[in-house]
Each structure stands twice: as structure tokens, then as C-alpha cells.
Design an enzyme around this catalytic site. Structure first.
Site, PDB file in Angstrom:
ATOM      1  N   ARG A  77       0.699  11.567  -0.208  1.00 49.15           N
ATOM      2  CA  ARG A  77       0.650  12.256   1.067  1.00 49.15           C
ATOM      3  C   ARG A  77       1.535  13.500   1.058  1.00 49.15           C
ATOM      4  NH1 ARG A  77       3.103  10.359   4.701  1.00 49.15           N
ATOM      5  NH2 ARG A  77       4.300   8.749   3.619  1.00 49.15           N
TER       6      ARG A  77
ATOM      7  N   LYS B 127      -4.404   7.521   6.806  1.00 46.69           N
ATOM      8  CA  LYS B 127      -3.174   7.551   7.581  1.00 46.69           C
ATOM      9  C   LYS B 127      -3.284   8.429   8.821  1.00 46.69           C
ATOM     10  CE  LYS B 127      -0.683   4.635   5.291  1.00 46.69           C
ATOM     11  NZ  LYS B 127      -0.444   3.297   5.886  1.00 46.69           N
TER      12      LYS B 127
ATOM     13  N   HIS C  61       2.865  -1.244  10.954  1.00 44.77           N
ATOM     14  CA  HIS C  61       2.663  -0.979   9.529  1.00 44.77           C
ATOM     15  C   HIS C  61       3.028  -2.260   8.783  1.00 44.77           C
ATOM     16  CE1 HIS C  61       3.639   1.535   5.719  1.00 44.77           C
ATOM     17  NE2 HIS C  61       2.348   1.278   5.798  1.00 44.77           N
TER      18      HIS C  61
ATOM     19  N   SER D 201       5.877   1.439   1.336  1.00 44.51           N
ATOM     20  CA  SER D 201       5.136   1.399   0.082  1.00 44.51           C
ATOM     21  C   SER D 201       6.039   0.901  -1.054  1.00 44.51           C
ATOM     22  CB  SER D 201       4.613   2.792  -0.253  1.00 44.51           C
ATOM     23  OG  SER D 201       3.973   2.806  -1.502  1.00 44.51           O
TER      24      SER D 201
ATOM     25  N   LYS E  29       4.026  -5.512   0.462  1.00 43.35           N
ATOM     26  CA  LYS E  29       3.144  -5.919   1.563  1.00 43.35           C
ATOM     27  C   LYS E  29       1.812  -6.462   1.044  1.00 43.35           C
ATOM     28  CE  LYS E  29       2.402  -2.443   4.229  1.00 43.35           C
ATOM     29  NZ  LYS E  29       2.868  -1.425   3.278  1.00 43.35           N
ATOM     30  N   THR E  30       1.163  -5.668   0.215  1.00 37.98           N
ATOM     31  CA  THR E  30      -0.158  -6.049  -0.270  1.00 37.98           C
ATOM     32  C   THR E  30      -0.076  -7.233  -1.216  1.00 37.98           C
ATOM     33  OG1 THR E  30      -0.952  -3.780  -0.037  1.00 37.98           O
ATOM     34  CG2 THR E  30      -2.192  -5.214  -1.498  1.00 37.98           C
TER      35      THR E  30
ATOM     36  N   ASP F 241      -2.313  -3.775   5.489  1.00 35.90           N
ATOM     37  CA  ASP F 241      -1.491  -2.591   5.743  1.00 35.90           C
ATOM     38  C   ASP F 241      -1.267  -2.229   7.209  1.00 35.90           C
ATOM     39  OD1 ASP F 241       0.031  -0.412   4.677  1.00 35.90           O
ATOM     40  OD2 ASP F 241      -1.619   0.941   5.127  1.00 35.90           O
TER      41      ASP F 241
ATOM     42  N   ARG G  50      -3.610   4.070  -7.038  1.00 36.79           N
ATOM     43  CA  ARG G  50      -4.135   3.288  -5.913  1.00 36.79           C
ATOM     44  C   ARG G  50      -5.518   2.719  -6.211  1.00 36.79           C
ATOM     45  NH1 ARG G  50      -0.814   2.184  -1.327  1.00 36.79           N
ATOM     46  NH2 ARG G  50       0.847   3.743  -1.345  1.00 36.79           N
TER      47      ARG G  50
END
Length: 540
Positions: A66, A207, A226, A244, A248-249, A263, A328
């Protein structure tokens, strides 16, 4: 390159046309292509190449992540009083937006575009109809994998409330367009348009919609989060907040629990719901042993970004970070065997804040009081390891991202914190701080907490085991941590004991505590009990 396509997928009559939205002189319009069609078109255009398992691999050029400094919100009457203006939500002039919008529309004349009509928000009471108009077939495929795909009946009556125009080939001229660089991500709440240009990185599309939901939903009493979410056989929902790289994932993709989403979620009066219909997993150093669900999701239809392929075998080298650490994989939620159809769950039973503490100071797991939960939610701490990013130097770099998602939060932090606190109190939800980072020393000295140990800690939280364990309290941070946990060596649960020289730990702990205190000084309007729930200010 001029590649002919079957244009049978034109917009059905009766739906909002692109011409009605101001587009003109387009060459071909490809409407709501399915996965196979979009994969075929992107491959024929040379936008990507196939891996050995059939995933389509794309390179995003010089922008592999980003561009937060190039994100803006148009400052106009409908949102001026609500938005938390500043470095994250930079204001943009309405007239400059209108001119730039016209320039982007002119740029797209004579070009093919791909259109996807989709939803954001699994709960029909709060879902947002969106349209993504793309210059690249790859971005249309990405959008279709990440957002919620309408049924044929829903598509027939779909009317977009927000439209994202993704034109990566259009480069802004800052002196003319009022942008900071050639890249721009600009949200206009009055016109309900998002302009994305100058960057191939598809995450900007995802996003930008998250930023919109973070504005709209709290105004309706829904907490936008988030976080990832999963659910056990008994309906016990768990939330995993984190930036990130904190897990989380990985941690929510549990073979023994069903995945709600990886997410972005909302928490309404009825429970938790996913904002998306897919996953956007970080896949640097991915392997089947530790993350089998994610590894096996990478197949035909999956979008891989900046993953390096062996030129002969086409096997992805997930350990290769030569293009970026931010590799990703984007795939539909259905690629995870254990997922929740419909993307909704009940009110959570556990909340877990994830932090990757590269200083080796925080305990692997801590039980938080309600005041500590608010303190750590507002702090949003994690750390980056020296050597993984340019210019980090020899020491880890502490990062504080409010609500564990500051780049996407459009309202003042207190709006989200107050909603979280109210919902936690109403539903009596406990909170935990889980450190997925280092123990026994910081990056370069200690060692990363092994993923099986972290999974064992999560299992103990969800199973209620840690509530019964004997606990100790860290004297600097005031964190309550267990002395024992099944499947975890007891010597790593107490961070000070894990260091070979406890005096070195004390020095590092004081330094990190001072960073916490310094960061939290900006929250002057919180209750004293929350402010006092952080570490004590200790002089070095």
C-alpha cells in the site's frame, strides 16, 4: 496489446450503465466475468503467469504494498465533521477531485474495462453494494475473489452505492492534480466514488472499501474491526485483532474451527459478520506443515502477488523475498475447507489481540482487564524486525497502529474504542494479549515463538484452560500471565526467565514501556482508568 474477447457478457438492460456513470468511448466492457473467464483473459493479456498448481501469479511493479501517504478523502460537507483528519485521512479538494476524475475517464476512453458488481458485508442488513471498474482483468479477478459475489437473483437488482475506478496505468501529475505523487487513492463520500491510480497493487482496492465501511458502520452502531474470526462446534466465536504479519490469517485458519473471515468484520447487535468473501493471506515463507489450509488454497483461480516462480517447474518459492516481504495470495473463502457459509456468527466469546513483539519483552500470552483491553486496543502495538525492511537499522522498530488498523480508520479512535468497550461489557467478553514474536531476546538474539506453541496457547484460551492456571503479574507492564499451559514449555511463559541475562531483559522492558507511555500520551480524553492500565513510566 489488442486481444479480442467474446463480449457476450455485456451489461443486462435495466441496470446502471457505465455511460450513466460518466464513462464514455470505452472499447469493450466485460461485465461480471466468472473466475475461469477472468483467469483466461488475464493470461491471454500477459498480465500474469501460471504456477504449477494453476494459480495466476502477478507482479505489481515498483509498488508491492500500500501507499498510505497517497491516500486521501475529499473534504466536503457530508463527512467534514466526522472524519479524523490528519496524516492518515488527508483532505483532498473537491474541485481537484472532479478534475482528476474527468482525466481518469478520458484516459480510459478507447480501452477495455472489466466490471464487477459485488457486495461488502455478509449481513444483508448492513451490506454495501459496490462496483469495481478495472483497467486490468487481474484486478477484476482479485475483486471477485475478495468481495462477496451476488447470486444471479441479487445481481439482477444490484445497484452500486460506491464505485471504485482502478486505473493503474494512469499516472497523476502532482503539480496539476494535487496529489503527492503519481499514485493516488481518493475516497469521495459525497459522490460515492473511489479513484485508484498509478499503482498495480490490488490491495488498494480492498482497503479502500474497508476505509468506507469504517466510516459508515460505526455511525449505525456497528463496530468495524480489523480482525479475523472463527467459530467452534459449540458456536463460540473468537476474534483475532492484529496488524499484518502478527498471525490473524494463520491462527484463524484452524482445522478444528470454522473460518468466518480472515481480515475484516463488523460487530452488530446481532453478532459478528465478515465484510468479505475471500482471504488475502500473506504467504512469505508459507509451508504446508504449519499452514496447510492456506497452502492448499493456492490453486486455480488464486491470485498470487509478487511470488517468485521457478522458471522451469513453475513451483512457487515462498521463501524468496527478493521482490518483497509482502507476497500475497487472494482466494475465495470457499477454498478453506472449514468455513462458515454466509459469513456470520454470534457474539464473540473471546477476543485476542495479536502482537509480534520483536523486542522479546511481552509474555507469550496475558489476560487483560477491561481497562487494559481498551489501552492495548488504542495502542495497537507490534514491532518490525531489523533486516526485513529497508532503513530499520540494527534494532527492531516499534509500531503503534490505533485499533490495530490505523491506516484504515476514518473516524476518531475513541468512536471504535467506545463501541468495543460497550460491546465487551454487554456480552461479558474476555480479552487476551497474544505475543507471536520473540522470546529470550529481541530479533537477532532471541528466537521466534514457535507456531505450535502459539497454537497451543490459542487452544488453551478457547478451551478455558488458562482461566484455571496459576498466574503471575509482570511488574513493568502489569500483565497477568499463566505460569503453565499444556503443550508450552513453562520457561517461555515468563519473558524475564526466558532471557539468559535477566538484567538485559529489564533494560529492554523499560525501553519498550517508555515507548508505550510516549505513544499513549496523545489520548488525553480517555478515562483515567484506561490511561493507568498501561505500563508504568520508568526512567532508564
Amino acid at each position: 496489446m489488442n486481444v479480442p474477447f467474446d463480449t457476450a457478457s455485456s451489461n443486462p438492460s435495466g441496470r446502471l450503465t457505465l455511460e450513466a456513470q460518466g464513462f464514455r468511448g470505452l472499447k469493450e466492457q466485460h461485465w461480471n466475468g466468472l473466475q475461469a473467464t477472468l483467469v483466461e483473459q488475464a493470461a491471454r493479456l500477459g498480465e500474469g503467469e501460471f504456477s504449477d498448481q494453476g494459480a495466476l501469479v502477478f507482479r505489481t511493479g515498483k509498488y508491492t504494498g500500500r501507499s498510505p501517504k497517497d491516500k486521501f478523502i475529499v473534504r466536503e460537507g457530508s463527512c467534514s465533521a466526522e472524519v479524523d483528519w490528519g496524516d492518515v485521512n488527508q483532505p483532498f479538494d473537491p474541485e481537484l477531485f472532479d478534475r482528476l476524475h474527468e482525466r481518469v475517464l478520458a484516459y480510459l476512453q478507447g480501452k477495455n474495462v472489466w466490471v464487477q458488481d459485488l457486495f461488502a458485508g455478509a449481513d444483508p442488513a448492513y451490506r454495501l453494494p459496490i462496483r469495481v471498474v478495472c483497467e486490468r482483468a487481474y484486478h477484476a479477478l482479485f475483486s471477485r475473489q475478495l468481495f462477496i459475489r451476488p447470486t444471479p437473483e441479487e445481481l439482477a437488482s444490484h445497484h452500486p452505492e460506491f464505485t471504485i475506478v482502478a486505473a493503474p496505468g494512469f499516472l497523476a501529475v502532482p503539480e496539476r492534480d494535487g496529489t503527492r505523487s503519481e499514485v493516488f487513492i481518493i475516497i469521495n463520500f459525497a459522490r460515492k466514488i473511489v479513484l485508484v491510480g498509478g499503482t498495480e497493487y490490488a490491495g488498494e482496492i480492498k482497503k479502500s472499501i474497508f476505509s468506507i465501511l469504517n466510516y459508515l458502520l460505526p455511525l449505525r452502531g456497528v463496530l468495524s474491526m480489523h480482525c479475523s474470526a472463527n467459530v467452534g462446534d459449540d458456536g463460540d466465536v473468537a476474534l483475532f485483532f492484529g496488524l499484518s504479519g502478527t498471525g490473524k490469517t494463520t491462527l484463524s485458519a484452524d482445522p478444528l474451527r470454522a473460518l468466518i473471515g480472515d481480515d475484516e468484520h463488523g460487530w452488530s447487535d446481532d453478532g459478528v459478520f465478515n465484510f468479505e468473501g475471500g482471504c488475502y493471506a500473506k504467504c512469505i515463507r508459507l509451508d504446508r506443515l504449519n499452514e496447510p489450509e492456506i497452502f492448499d488454497a493456492i490453486r486455480f483461480g488464486t491470485v498470487l502477488e509478487n511470488v517468485v516462480l521457478d522458471p522451469v517447474t513453475r513451483i512457487p518459492d515462498f521463501a524468496d523475498a527478493s521482490l518483497t516481504e509482502n507476497t500475497r495470495a487472494a482466494y475465495p473463502l470457499e477454498a478453506i475447507p472449514h468455513h462458515v457459509p454466509g459469513g456470520c456468527g454470534s457474539h464473540p466469546k473471546q477476543i485476542i489481540f495479536l502482537t509480534c513483539d520483536a523486542f522479546g519483552v511481552l509474555p507469550p500470552v496475558s489476560r487483560l482487564t477491561p481497562e487494559q483491553a481498551m489501552y492495548h486496543f488504542l495502542s495497537g502495538y507490534t514491532a518490525k524486525v531489523a533486516g526485513t525492511e529497508r532503513d530499520l537499522g540494527s534494532e527492531p522498530a516499534a509500531t503503534f497502529s490505533t485499533c490495530f488498523g490505523a491506516p484504515f480508520m476514518t473516524l476518531p479512535p475513541r468512536r471504535y474504542a467506545d463501541l468495543l468497550g460497550a460491546k465487551m461489557r454487554k456480552h461479558n467478553v474476555p480479552a487476551w494479549l497474544l505475543n507471536t514474536g520473540w522470546t529470550g531476546g529481541g530479533g537477532g538474539r532471541g528466537r521466534r515463538i514457535a507456531l505450535p506453541y502459539t497454537r497451543a496457547l490459542v487452544d488453551a484460551i478457547l478451551g478455558g484452560v488458562l482461566l484455571e492456571a496459576d498466574h503471575a503479574v509482570d511488574p513493568i507492564f502489569g500483565l497477568d500471565f499463566p505460569r503453565t499451559c499444556p503443550g508450552v514449555p513453562p520457561e517461555i511463559l515468563d519473558p524475564r526467565r526466558a532471557w539468559s541475562n535477566p538484567a538485559d531483559y529489564d533494560v529492554q522492558a523499560v525501553r519498550l514501556a517508555q515507548r508505550f507511555v510516549s505513544n499513549f500520551a496523545r489520548f488525553q480524553n480517555v478515562e483515567p482508568a484506561i490511561r493507568e492500565a498501561g505500563p508504568r513510566k520508568i526512567e532508564a
